[in-house]
Design a protein around this motif. Sequence first.
Motif, mmCIF file in Angstrom:
data_model
loop_
_atom_site.group_PDB
_atom_site.id
_atom_site.type_symbol
_atom_site.label_atom_id
_atom_site.label_comp_id
_atom_site.label_asym_id
_atom_site.label_seq_id
_atom_site.Cartn_x
_atom_site.Cartn_y
_atom_site.Cartn_z
ATOM 1 N N UNK A 46 47.578 -29.461 126.450
ATOM 2 C CA UNK A 46 46.415 -29.461 125.566
ATOM 3 C C UNK A 46 46.853 -29.268 124.122
ATOM 4 N N UNK A 47 46.243 -30.030 123.203
ATOM 5 C CA UNK A 47 46.596 -29.835 121.795
ATOM 6 C C UNK A 47 46.070 -28.514 121.272
ATOM 7 N N UNK A 48 46.835 -27.888 120.391
ATOM 8 C CA UNK A 48 46.394 -26.667 119.721
ATOM 9 C C UNK A 48 45.654 -27.085 118.457
ATOM 10 N N UNK A 49 44.421 -26.692 118.331
ATOM 11 C CA UNK A 49 43.583 -27.177 117.239
ATOM 12 C C UNK A 49 43.876 -26.496 115.909
ATOM 13 N N UNK A 50 44.453 -25.306 115.969
ATOM 14 C CA UNK A 50 44.722 -24.562 114.742
ATOM 15 C C UNK A 50 46.167 -24.056 114.761
ATOM 16 N N UNK A 51 46.721 -23.873 113.577
ATOM 17 C CA UNK A 51 48.071 -23.324 113.493
ATOM 18 C C UNK A 51 48.120 -21.964 114.182
ATOM 19 N N UNK A 52 49.166 -21.769 114.979
ATOM 20 C CA UNK A 52 49.310 -20.529 115.734
ATOM 21 C C UNK A 52 50.563 -19.804 115.257
ATOM 22 N N UNK A 53 50.452 -18.544 114.807
ATOM 23 C CA UNK A 53 51.654 -17.794 114.428
ATOM 24 C C UNK A 53 52.607 -17.697 115.611
ATOM 25 N N UNK A 54 53.909 -17.910 115.369
ATOM 26 C CA UNK A 54 54.858 -17.937 116.462
ATOM 27 C C UNK A 54 55.889 -16.820 116.343
ATOM 28 N N UNK A 55 55.427 -15.625 116.019
ATOM 29 C CA UNK A 55 56.338 -14.488 115.997
ATOM 30 C C UNK A 55 56.550 -13.988 117.417
ATOM 31 N N UNK A 56 57.768 -13.607 117.740
ATOM 32 C CA UNK A 56 58.100 -13.189 119.095
ATOM 33 C C UNK A 56 57.650 -11.760 119.368
ATOM 34 N N UNK A 57 57.349 -11.488 120.601
ATOM 35 C CA UNK A 57 57.039 -10.146 121.065
ATOM 36 C C UNK A 57 58.209 -9.684 121.926
ATOM 37 N N UNK A 58 58.762 -8.528 121.632
ATOM 38 C CA UNK A 58 59.994 -8.089 122.292
ATOM 39 C C UNK A 58 59.824 -7.927 123.796
ATOM 40 N N UNK A 59 58.795 -7.238 124.230
ATOM 41 C CA UNK A 59 58.624 -6.962 125.649
ATOM 42 C C UNK A 59 57.188 -7.220 126.075
ATOM 43 N N UNK A 60 56.913 -8.387 126.670
ATOM 44 C CA UNK A 60 55.562 -8.620 127.161
ATOM 45 C C UNK A 60 55.191 -7.577 128.200
ATOM 46 N N UNK A 61 53.969 -7.094 128.136
ATOM 47 C CA UNK A 61 53.494 -6.128 129.116
ATOM 48 C C UNK A 61 51.981 -6.117 129.135
ATOM 49 N N UNK A 62 51.407 -5.779 130.259
ATOM 50 C CA UNK A 62 49.963 -5.754 130.382
ATOM 51 C C UNK A 62 49.381 -4.715 129.431
ATOM 52 N N UNK A 63 48.293 -5.088 128.771
ATOM 53 C CA UNK A 63 47.628 -4.168 127.861
ATOM 54 C C UNK A 63 46.146 -4.092 128.227
ATOM 55 N N UNK A 64 45.442 -3.171 127.595
ATOM 56 C CA UNK A 64 44.020 -3.025 127.896
ATOM 57 C C UNK A 64 43.204 -4.141 127.257
ATOM 58 N N UNK A 65 43.706 -4.731 126.187
ATOM 59 C CA UNK A 65 43.017 -5.858 125.568
ATOM 60 C C UNK A 65 43.715 -7.154 125.963
ATOM 61 N N UNK A 66 42.958 -8.241 125.978
ATOM 62 C CA UNK A 66 43.509 -9.517 126.430
ATOM 63 C C UNK A 66 43.892 -10.371 125.234
ATOM 64 N N UNK A 67 45.185 -10.557 125.032
ATOM 65 C CA UNK A 67 45.706 -11.444 124.007
ATOM 66 C C UNK A 67 46.178 -12.714 124.714
ATOM 67 N N UNK A 68 45.542 -13.858 124.463
ATOM 68 C CA UNK A 68 45.871 -15.055 125.241
ATOM 69 C C UNK A 68 47.341 -15.456 125.216
#
Length: 208
Positions: A50-72
Amino acid sequence: MPRARKFRRTIAMTTAVLALAGGSAFGAATTATAADAAPATSSVTDGTAHPAQHDVPRTSTATPGMTTSCNPRVWVGDKAPYGWQGWITAGWVQQYWNQCTDHVGVFWWWNQDFINRVGGTATIKVSSPYGRLLAAGSVNTSSTQWYFEASQWTHGTPNPDAWRAGAEVNSSGCTEWATLHWYGGQDWDGDRGGCNNPYAPYPNGTQP
Protein backbone atom coordinates in the motif's frame (compact mmCIF):
# COMPACT_ATOMS: atom_id res chain seq x y z
CA MET A 1 32.87 8.08 22.60
CA PRO A 2 30.97 8.47 19.33
CA ARG A 3 29.08 5.38 18.25
CA ALA A 4 30.82 3.45 15.49
CA ARG A 5 29.04 3.69 12.23
CA LYS A 6 27.65 0.43 10.92
CA PHE A 7 29.51 -0.95 7.95
CA ARG A 8 27.16 -0.89 5.02
CA ARG A 9 27.15 -2.39 1.58
CA THR A 10 25.05 -1.75 -1.47
CA ILE A 11 24.40 -4.10 -4.33
CA ALA A 12 26.32 -3.39 -7.54
CA MET A 13 24.15 -5.17 -10.05
CA THR A 14 26.06 -5.12 -13.30
CA THR A 15 25.35 -7.68 -15.96
CA ALA A 16 28.54 -9.52 -15.01
CA VAL A 17 27.53 -9.71 -11.35
CA LEU A 18 24.09 -10.97 -12.25
CA ALA A 19 25.65 -13.64 -14.42
CA LEU A 20 28.24 -14.78 -11.88
CA ALA A 21 26.70 -14.24 -8.47
CA GLY A 22 24.04 -16.95 -8.55
CA GLY A 23 23.33 -18.10 -5.04
CA SER A 24 26.05 -16.10 -3.34
CA ALA A 25 25.45 -13.36 -0.82
CA PHE A 26 27.51 -10.20 -0.61
CA GLY A 27 28.72 -9.21 2.84
CA ALA A 28 31.38 -10.19 5.32
CA ALA A 29 30.59 -13.13 7.58
CA THR A 30 29.60 -12.37 11.15
CA THR A 31 29.10 -14.51 14.22
CA ALA A 32 25.50 -15.58 14.76
CA THR A 33 23.94 -14.88 18.14
CA ALA A 34 21.76 -17.98 17.87
CA ALA A 35 22.46 -21.31 16.21
CA ASP A 36 21.57 -21.34 12.53
CA ALA A 37 19.24 -24.32 12.65
CA ALA A 38 17.40 -25.87 9.74
CA PRO A 39 14.03 -24.13 9.40
CA ALA A 40 10.99 -26.07 10.52
CA THR A 41 8.53 -24.73 7.96
CA SER A 42 8.42 -23.32 4.46
CA SER A 43 5.97 -20.66 3.38
CA VAL A 44 5.89 -18.13 0.55
CA THR A 45 2.98 -15.77 0.01
CA ASP A 46 2.17 -12.73 -2.06
CA GLY A 47 0.21 -9.79 -0.76
CA THR A 48 -0.73 -6.21 -1.57
CA ALA A 49 1.60 -3.34 -0.84
CA HIS A 50 0.00 0.00 0.00
CA PRO A 51 1.26 3.49 -0.79
CA ALA A 52 2.05 5.76 2.14
CA GLN A 53 0.08 8.95 1.60
CA HIS A 54 2.20 11.16 3.83
CA ASP A 55 5.88 11.40 4.65
CA VAL A 56 6.69 9.11 7.55
CA PRO A 57 9.61 9.83 9.93
CA ARG A 58 12.02 6.90 9.74
CA THR A 59 13.95 7.15 12.99
CA SER A 60 14.83 3.77 14.46
CA THR A 61 13.57 2.46 17.78
CA ALA A 62 16.23 0.54 19.70
CA THR A 63 14.05 -2.13 21.29
CA PRO A 64 10.51 -2.74 20.07
CA GLY A 65 8.24 -3.76 22.92
CA MET A 66 4.56 -3.84 23.71
CA THR A 67 3.28 -0.60 25.21
CA THR A 68 -0.02 0.57 26.64
CA SER A 69 -0.59 2.87 23.67
CA CYS A 70 -0.79 1.62 20.09
CA ASN A 71 1.81 3.09 17.74
CA PRO A 72 1.19 1.59 14.28
CA ARG A 73 4.87 1.57 13.29
CA VAL A 74 7.91 1.00 15.45
CA TRP A 75 11.01 1.28 13.24
CA VAL A 76 13.49 -1.58 13.54
CA GLY A 77 17.18 -1.24 12.72
CA ASP A 78 18.56 1.16 10.12
CA LYS A 79 17.41 1.82 6.59
CA ALA A 80 19.40 -0.04 3.91
CA PRO A 81 20.19 1.56 0.53
CA TYR A 82 19.58 -0.36 -2.70
CA GLY A 83 22.42 0.38 -5.12
CA TRP A 84 21.45 0.03 -8.78
CA GLN A 85 24.20 -1.05 -11.20
CA GLY A 86 26.85 0.60 -9.08
CA TRP A 87 25.97 4.20 -9.91
CA ILE A 88 22.67 5.24 -8.33
CA THR A 89 20.59 4.46 -5.25
CA ALA A 90 17.18 3.13 -6.28
CA GLY A 91 15.70 3.56 -2.83
CA TRP A 92 15.82 2.49 0.80
CA VAL A 93 14.24 -0.35 2.75
CA GLN A 94 13.57 -0.65 6.48
CA GLN A 95 11.78 -3.06 8.79
CA TYR A 96 9.02 -1.99 11.13
CA TRP A 97 6.74 -3.64 13.66
CA ASN A 98 3.04 -2.79 13.80
CA GLN A 99 2.17 -2.76 17.49
CA CYS A 100 -1.56 -2.58 16.72
CA THR A 101 -1.63 -5.83 14.71
CA ASP A 102 1.59 -7.47 16.01
CA HIS A 103 2.77 -7.94 12.40
CA VAL A 104 6.23 -7.48 10.89
CA GLY A 105 6.35 -5.04 8.00
CA VAL A 106 8.65 -3.53 5.38
CA PHE A 107 8.76 0.12 4.35
CA TRP A 108 10.21 1.20 0.99
CA TRP A 109 10.79 4.65 -0.41
CA TRP A 110 12.13 5.49 -3.84
CA ASN A 111 14.98 7.84 -4.58
CA GLN A 112 13.35 10.56 -6.69
CA ASP A 113 16.49 10.81 -8.83
CA PHE A 114 16.18 7.10 -9.65
CA ILE A 115 12.52 7.58 -10.59
CA ASN A 116 13.52 10.39 -12.95
CA ARG A 117 16.47 8.57 -14.54
CA VAL A 118 15.49 4.88 -14.52
CA GLY A 119 12.11 4.10 -12.97
CA GLY A 120 10.49 0.70 -12.85
CA THR A 121 9.05 -1.52 -10.14
CA ALA A 122 10.17 -3.12 -6.90
CA THR A 123 9.23 -6.19 -4.93
CA ILE A 124 9.30 -5.47 -1.21
CA LYS A 125 9.68 -8.42 1.15
CA VAL A 126 9.60 -9.43 4.78
CA SER A 127 11.26 -12.71 5.66
CA SER A 128 12.78 -14.80 8.45
CA PRO A 129 15.55 -17.33 7.86
CA TYR A 130 14.28 -19.21 10.93
CA GLY A 131 11.23 -20.85 9.41
CA ARG A 132 11.70 -20.05 5.71
CA LEU A 133 8.95 -17.44 5.87
CA LEU A 134 8.62 -14.96 3.03
CA ALA A 135 5.89 -12.54 2.00
CA ALA A 136 6.15 -10.00 -0.80
CA GLY A 137 4.24 -7.27 -2.59
CA SER A 138 4.89 -5.32 -5.80
CA VAL A 139 5.18 -1.54 -5.96
CA ASN A 140 5.66 1.05 -8.70
CA THR A 141 6.66 4.70 -8.83
CA SER A 142 3.15 6.13 -8.55
CA SER A 143 4.02 6.79 -4.90
CA THR A 144 7.48 7.43 -3.47
CA GLN A 145 6.74 5.54 -0.22
CA TRP A 146 5.16 2.12 0.24
CA TYR A 147 4.52 -0.29 3.07
CA PHE A 148 3.72 -4.00 3.27
CA GLU A 149 3.01 -6.30 6.20
CA ALA A 150 3.21 -10.07 6.47
CA SER A 151 -0.33 -10.04 7.84
CA GLN A 152 -0.62 -13.83 8.07
CA TRP A 153 2.25 -13.98 10.59
CA THR A 154 2.82 -12.32 13.92
CA HIS A 155 6.40 -11.50 14.76
CA GLY A 156 6.55 -14.54 17.07
CA THR A 157 6.02 -17.09 14.30
CA PRO A 158 9.60 -18.31 13.72
CA ASN A 159 11.91 -19.60 16.42
CA PRO A 160 14.13 -17.75 17.09
CA ASP A 161 11.97 -14.70 16.41
CA ALA A 162 14.20 -12.77 13.99
CA TRP A 163 13.28 -11.05 10.71
CA ARG A 164 14.62 -8.98 7.83
CA ALA A 165 12.98 -6.54 5.43
CA GLY A 166 14.14 -6.60 1.82
CA ALA A 167 13.63 -5.17 -1.65
CA GLU A 168 14.34 -6.28 -5.22
CA VAL A 169 14.27 -3.69 -8.02
CA ASN A 170 13.19 -4.29 -11.62
CA SER A 171 13.05 -8.11 -11.31
CA SER A 172 16.85 -8.22 -11.11
CA GLY A 173 16.92 -11.35 -8.94
CA CYS A 174 19.05 -9.42 -6.43
CA THR A 175 17.71 -8.38 -3.04
CA GLU A 176 18.97 -5.86 -0.51
CA TRP A 177 18.17 -7.18 2.98
CA ALA A 178 18.13 -4.76 5.91
CA THR A 179 19.00 -5.54 9.53
CA LEU A 180 18.28 -9.02 10.91
CA HIS A 181 16.42 -8.07 14.07
CA TRP A 182 15.69 -10.46 16.92
CA TYR A 183 12.52 -9.42 18.70
CA GLY A 184 14.05 -10.25 22.04
CA GLY A 185 15.59 -6.79 21.63
CA GLN A 186 18.77 -7.01 19.55
CA ASP A 187 20.08 -6.69 16.00
CA TRP A 188 21.88 -9.91 15.07
CA ASP A 189 23.27 -8.74 11.73
CA GLY A 190 23.51 -5.66 9.56
CA ASP A 191 22.52 -5.11 5.93
CA ARG A 192 23.23 -7.78 3.32
CA GLY A 193 22.70 -7.93 -0.41
CA GLY A 194 22.71 -10.95 -2.66
CA CYS A 195 21.31 -12.57 -5.77
CA ASN A 196 19.07 -15.61 -6.08
CA ASN A 197 18.47 -15.69 -2.32
CA PRO A 198 14.69 -15.93 -1.88
CA TYR A 199 14.77 -16.06 1.92
CA ALA A 200 16.36 -13.66 4.36
CA PRO A 201 19.96 -14.77 4.98
CA TYR A 202 21.40 -15.97 8.28
CA PRO A 203 23.92 -13.76 10.15
CA ASN A 204 26.76 -15.48 8.27
CA GLY A 205 25.20 -14.57 4.91
CA THR A 206 24.14 -18.08 3.94
CA GLN A 207 20.65 -19.16 2.94
CA PRO A 208 18.37 -21.34 5.09
